[in-house]
Design a protein around this motif. Structure first.
Motif, mmCIF file in Angstrom:
data_model
loop_
_atom_site.group_PDB
_atom_site.id
_atom_site.type_symbol
_atom_site.label_atom_id
_atom_site.label_comp_id
_atom_site.label_asym_id
_atom_site.label_seq_id
_atom_site.Cartn_x
_atom_site.Cartn_y
_atom_site.Cartn_z
ATOM 1 N N PHE A 141 -21.753 9.279 13.983
ATOM 2 C CA PHE A 141 -20.365 8.317 13.634
ATOM 3 C C PHE A 141 -21.106 7.299 13.201
ATOM 4 C CE2 PHE A 141 -18.313 5.077 16.421
ATOM 5 C CZ PHE A 141 -16.758 5.068 15.670
ATOM 6 N N GLY A 142 -22.095 6.553 12.742
ATOM 7 C CA GLY A 142 -22.941 5.792 12.918
ATOM 8 C C GLY A 142 -23.042 5.814 11.055
ATOM 9 N N LEU A 143 -22.452 6.736 10.679
ATOM 10 C CA LEU A 143 -21.106 6.527 9.389
ATOM 11 C C LEU A 143 -20.635 5.304 8.853
ATOM 12 C CD1 LEU A 143 -21.011 7.700 6.496
ATOM 13 C CD2 LEU A 143 -19.148 8.618 7.595
ATOM 14 N N LYS A 144 -19.872 4.861 10.414
ATOM 15 C CA LYS A 144 -19.180 4.433 10.228
ATOM 16 C C LYS A 144 -19.183 2.587 9.344
ATOM 17 C CE LYS A 144 -15.437 5.446 11.173
ATOM 18 N NZ LYS A 144 -14.018 5.509 10.849
ATOM 19 N N GLU A 145 -20.748 2.287 9.572
ATOM 20 C CA GLU A 145 -21.897 1.103 9.238
ATOM 21 C C GLU A 145 -21.636 1.250 8.008
ATOM 22 O OE1 GLU A 145 -24.369 -0.208 11.560
ATOM 23 O OE2 GLU A 145 -22.903 0.175 13.716
ATOM 24 N N HIS B 255 -15.658 5.131 3.684
ATOM 25 C CA HIS B 255 -14.535 5.223 3.115
ATOM 26 C C HIS B 255 -14.337 6.602 3.917
ATOM 27 C CE1 HIS B 255 -16.954 7.376 0.237
ATOM 28 N NE2 HIS B 255 -16.164 7.655 -0.308
ATOM 29 N N LEU B 256 -14.995 7.636 4.624
ATOM 30 C CA LEU B 256 -14.309 8.602 4.710
ATOM 31 C C LEU B 256 -13.966 8.574 5.670
ATOM 32 C CD1 LEU B 256 -17.907 10.556 3.340
ATOM 33 C CD2 LEU B 256 -15.819 10.570 2.437
ATOM 34 N N PRO B 257 -13.157 9.558 5.873
ATOM 35 C CA PRO B 257 -12.034 9.693 7.535
ATOM 36 C C PRO B 257 -13.239 10.239 8.398
ATOM 37 C CG PRO B 257 -11.427 11.277 5.580
ATOM 38 C CD PRO B 257 -12.503 11.142 5.012
ATOM 39 N N LEU B 258 -13.666 9.442 8.904
ATOM 40 C CA LEU B 258 -14.515 9.885 10.187
ATOM 41 C C LEU B 258 -14.364 10.054 11.333
ATOM 42 C CD1 LEU B 258 -17.320 12.088 10.774
ATOM 43 C CD2 LEU B 258 -17.972 9.200 11.639
ATOM 44 N N ASN B 259 -13.265 10.066 12.103
ATOM 45 C CA ASN B 259 -12.680 9.457 13.121
ATOM 46 C C ASN B 259 -13.517 9.112 14.417
ATOM 47 O OD1 ASN B 259 -10.488 10.068 11.448
ATOM 48 N ND2 ASN B 259 -10.317 11.802 13.064
ATOM 49 N N GLY B 260 -14.699 9.804 14.626
ATOM 50 C CA GLY B 260 -15.108 9.893 16.189
ATOM 51 C C GLY B 260 -14.270 10.101 17.314
ATOM 52 N N THR B 261 -14.557 10.923 18.316
ATOM 53 C CA THR B 261 -14.237 10.985 19.266
ATOM 54 C C THR B 261 -14.966 11.163 20.897
ATOM 55 O OG1 THR B 261 -12.540 12.922 18.232
ATOM 56 C CG2 THR B 261 -12.492 12.533 20.549
ATOM 57 N N PRO C 81 -16.419 19.552 7.528
ATOM 58 C CA PRO C 81 -17.488 18.298 7.987
ATOM 59 C C PRO C 81 -17.706 17.276 6.588
ATOM 60 C CG PRO C 81 -18.050 20.527 8.092
ATOM 61 C CD PRO C 81 -16.754 21.680 7.255
ATOM 62 N N LEU C 82 -18.416 17.063 6.285
ATOM 63 C CA LEU C 82 -18.177 15.456 5.202
ATOM 64 C C LEU C 82 -19.657 16.290 4.216
ATOM 65 C CD1 LEU C 82 -17.399 12.557 6.783
ATOM 66 C CD2 LEU C 82 -15.847 14.140 5.147
ATOM 67 N N VAL C 83 -19.623 16.634 3.426
ATOM 68 C CA VAL C 83 -21.030 17.094 2.287
ATOM 69 C C VAL C 83 -20.748 17.056 1.101
ATOM 70 C CG1 VAL C 83 -22.425 19.160 2.482
ATOM 71 C CG2 VAL C 83 -21.165 19.565 4.333
ATOM 72 N N GLY C 84 -22.340 16.247 1.037
ATOM 73 C CA GLY C 84 -21.730 16.247 -0.866
ATOM 74 C C GLY C 84 -22.838 15.198 -1.141
ATOM 75 N N ILE C 85 -21.982 14.956 -2.426
ATOM 76 C CA ILE C 85 -22.895 13.403 -3.556
ATOM 77 C C ILE C 85 -21.962 12.058 -3.696
ATOM 78 C CG2 ILE C 85 -24.236 12.636 -5.782
ATOM 79 C CD1 ILE C 85 -24.916 16.029 -5.704
ATOM 80 N N HIS C 86 -22.588 11.048 -3.119
ATOM 81 C CA HIS C 86 -21.623 9.473 -4.087
ATOM 82 C C HIS C 86 -21.587 10.072 -4.709
ATOM 83 C CE1 HIS C 86 -20.461 5.167 -4.111
ATOM 84 N NE2 HIS C 86 -21.385 5.351 -2.886
ATOM 85 N N SER C 87 -19.607 8.720 -5.364
ATOM 86 C CA SER C 87 -19.403 9.240 -6.544
ATOM 87 C C SER C 87 -20.376 8.925 -8.060
ATOM 88 C CB SER C 87 -17.813 8.676 -6.326
ATOM 89 O OG SER C 87 -18.184 7.721 -5.873
ATOM 90 N N LYS C 88 -20.623 7.363 -7.263
ATOM 91 C CA LYS C 88 -21.534 6.668 -8.337
ATOM 92 C C LYS C 88 -22.882 6.655 -7.884
ATOM 93 C CE LYS C 88 -22.214 1.489 -9.054
ATOM 94 N NZ LYS C 88 -22.298 0.054 -8.721
ATOM 95 N N HIS C 89 -23.163 7.020 -7.087
ATOM 96 C CA HIS C 89 -24.677 6.752 -6.515
ATOM 97 C C HIS C 89 -25.395 8.115 -7.054
ATOM 98 C CE1 HIS C 89 -25.390 2.930 -6.767
ATOM 99 N NE2 HIS C 89 -24.732 2.600 -6.229
ATOM 100 N N GLN C 90 -26.385 8.739 -7.451
ATOM 101 C CA GLN C 90 -26.123 10.369 -7.637
ATOM 102 C C GLN C 90 -27.781 10.305 -6.996
ATOM 103 O OE1 GLN C 90 -24.302 13.367 -8.709
ATOM 104 N NE2 GLN C 90 -22.714 11.539 -8.591
ATOM 105 N N GLN C 91 -27.966 9.726 -6.120
ATOM 106 C CA GLN C 91 -29.304 10.106 -5.591
ATOM 107 C C GLN C 91 -29.112 10.153 -3.812
ATOM 108 O OE1 GLN C 91 -28.755 7.461 -7.755
ATOM 109 N NE2 GLN C 91 -30.594 6.481 -8.973
#
Length: 349
Positions: A195-199, A205-211, A296-306
C-alpha cells in the motif's frame, strides 16, 4: 564509495522477498530497502488454498501457482534452516443443505476435484458449531510469513544486502540505461511496496485500492482442532492451543492500527462458529494491496524503462508471489511478454 548492483528492490513483503530470491537464483546482485512501514505480509494469515470457499470456484491460476510456490518455500526452509510451511486440511462449515449440494457439484469439476473431498463430513467436532456438516479440502496449509520475512531479513543483513531506511524517490537520477540513487548505481529499481505505492510518484496512478484487514490470536485449550476451520471467519491452528482468527475487510480506514470495531466484528462472528471458552491474546491490522480487478500489478514504467513494479498481490499473496516474481524477472531479463492479466499496461489507457 559507489556501489554497483543489478537491482534495487524497494520493500520486503512477500513480493520483494520472492523477487530477491529469484535474483539470488540467477546470480544477480541487489540491495533491498525496507522501512517496516507496511504490515500486510506479516499480519496476513499466510494461508494457501486454491478454492474460493464462498462460491466453491477455483481461485485465479491457483493450481499452477501452487506448483511453483510450494517448492519455492520448501527450498527457502532448507537454505535458511527454518520451518515455515505448515500443511493441514481445511474444513468448510456448511450453513444449509444448499451448501452441501453446491459442494457435490463443484467437487466433480476437473481442477477442483484435486482438492475437494466429495464426501460430506457429518461428524460432530467438539467446540465447533456445524449442524449441516463440513466440506473437506486437501492440499491446503499456511506459510508462517512472520518467521519467513524475519529470517530472510537476517539472511540479507549477513550479506549486506538490506538497507533499513525509507526510500527517497527524489534522489533517483536517470541515465540512458542505468539509475543512480545516492551512492548506488543500478540497472533496475523494482518497487514492491504494498500500500506504500500510494506515495510513489512513478506508479501511484495505478488503481491500488488497499483493504484493511484485522486478525486476532486466541487461546482456546478446549478446541483441539488440527485443521483450518472456514466459516464467516477462519480459525487457524498455530500451535499450543493458540489460533489465528480473521479477517475483517474495511475499505475506508487506511491505517494499520487495530480497532475496537474490528475486534468486536471478529468476536461476534467467532461466537457463531465455536462454542468453547477462549481468551483474546493479540490483535493485528494491515492494509492488503488490493486492485480493482483482483490481479497483480506487474510491469515497467512507460517513460523510465529502469523502473518496474511488483505489487497488488491481495489476499492470496503467498500463492501468487513466486510465480509473478518469476514472470517479472523473465520480462526484464529475457524480454518475455507478461500475461495481459497482470501487466500494468492494462491500465495505461
Amino acid at each position: 564509495m559507489k556501489i554497483e548492483v543489478d537491482y534495487i528492490i524497494v520493500g520486503l513483503g512477500l513480493a520483494g522477498l520472492a523477487l530477491a530470491e529469484t535474483l539470488v537464483e540467477h546470480n544477480k546482485s541487489f540491495v533491498v530497502f525496507e522501512d517496516d512501514s507496511q504490515k500486510s505480509s506479516v499480519v496476513a494469515g499466510g494461508v494457501y488454498n486454491p478454492v474460493i470457499l464462498k462460491r466453491f470456484t477455483p481461485a485465479w491460476n491457483a493450481h499452477e501457482q501452487l506448483q511453483v510456490a510450494i517448492p519455492f518455500y520448501n527450498q527457502l526452509e532448507e537454505r535458511l534452516n527454518i520451518k515455515v510451511d505448515y500443511k493441514f486440511k481445511t474444513k468448510k462449515v456448511f450453513n444449509s443443505i444448499g451448501d452441501e449440494n453446491n459442494w457435490f457439484i463443484a467437487s466433480d469439476k476437473p481442477m477442483l476435484s484435486h482438492y475437494m473431498n466429495p464426501q460430506i463430513d457429518k461428524n460432530k467436532i467438539n467446540g465447533v458449531i456445524g449442524d449441516f456438516g463440513f466440506g473437506e479440502l486437501n492440499g491446503t496449509g499456511r506459510i508462517d510469513t512472520v518467521q519467513l520475512i524475519n529470517s530472510y531479513k537476517d539472511y540479507l543483513k549477513k550479506s549486506d544486502k538490506l538497507i533499513e531506511s525509507k526510500f527517497e524517490y527524489d534522489q533517483l537520477f536517470f541515465s540512458e540505461s542505468t539509475i543512480d540513487y545516492k551512492n548506488i548505481k543500478a540497472n533496475k529499481v523494482v518497487f514492491c511496496e504494498g500500500f506504500g505505492l500510494k506515495e510513489n510518484p512513478f506508479f501511484n496512478h495505478l488503481p491500488l485500492n488497499g483493504t484493511k484487514g484485522e486478525t486476532m490470536i486466541i487461546h482456546a485449550p478446549e478446541l483441539k482442532i488440527d485443521f483450518l476451520l472456514k466459516s464467516s471467519v477462519f480459525v487457524m491452528p498455530i500451535g499450543d492451543d493458540y489460533y489465528k482468527v480473521g479477517a475483517t475487510f474495511n475499505w475506508t480506514d487506511k491505517t494499520s492500527i487495530p480497532t475496537e470495531d474490528g475486534r468486536q466484528e471478529l468476536k461476534t462472528k467467532l461466537d457463531k462458529v465455536i462454542n468453547v471458552p477462549y481468551t483474546i491474546t493479540n490483535q493485528s491490522a494491515g492494509i492488503r494491496p488490493t486492485v480493482k480487478d483482483r490481479r497483480p500489478l506487474v510491469g515497467i514504467h512507460s517513460k523510465h524503462q529502469q523502473l518496474a513494479i511488483l505489487n497488488g498481490l491481495g489476499t492470496r499473496g503467498v500463492m501468487i508471489a513466486p510465480t509473478v516474481a518469476k514472470s517479472l524477472f523473465n520480462h526484464l531479463e529475457k524480454g518475455t511478454e507478461l500475461e495481459k492479466e497482470i501487466d500494468i499496461k492494462r491500465f495505461e489507457a
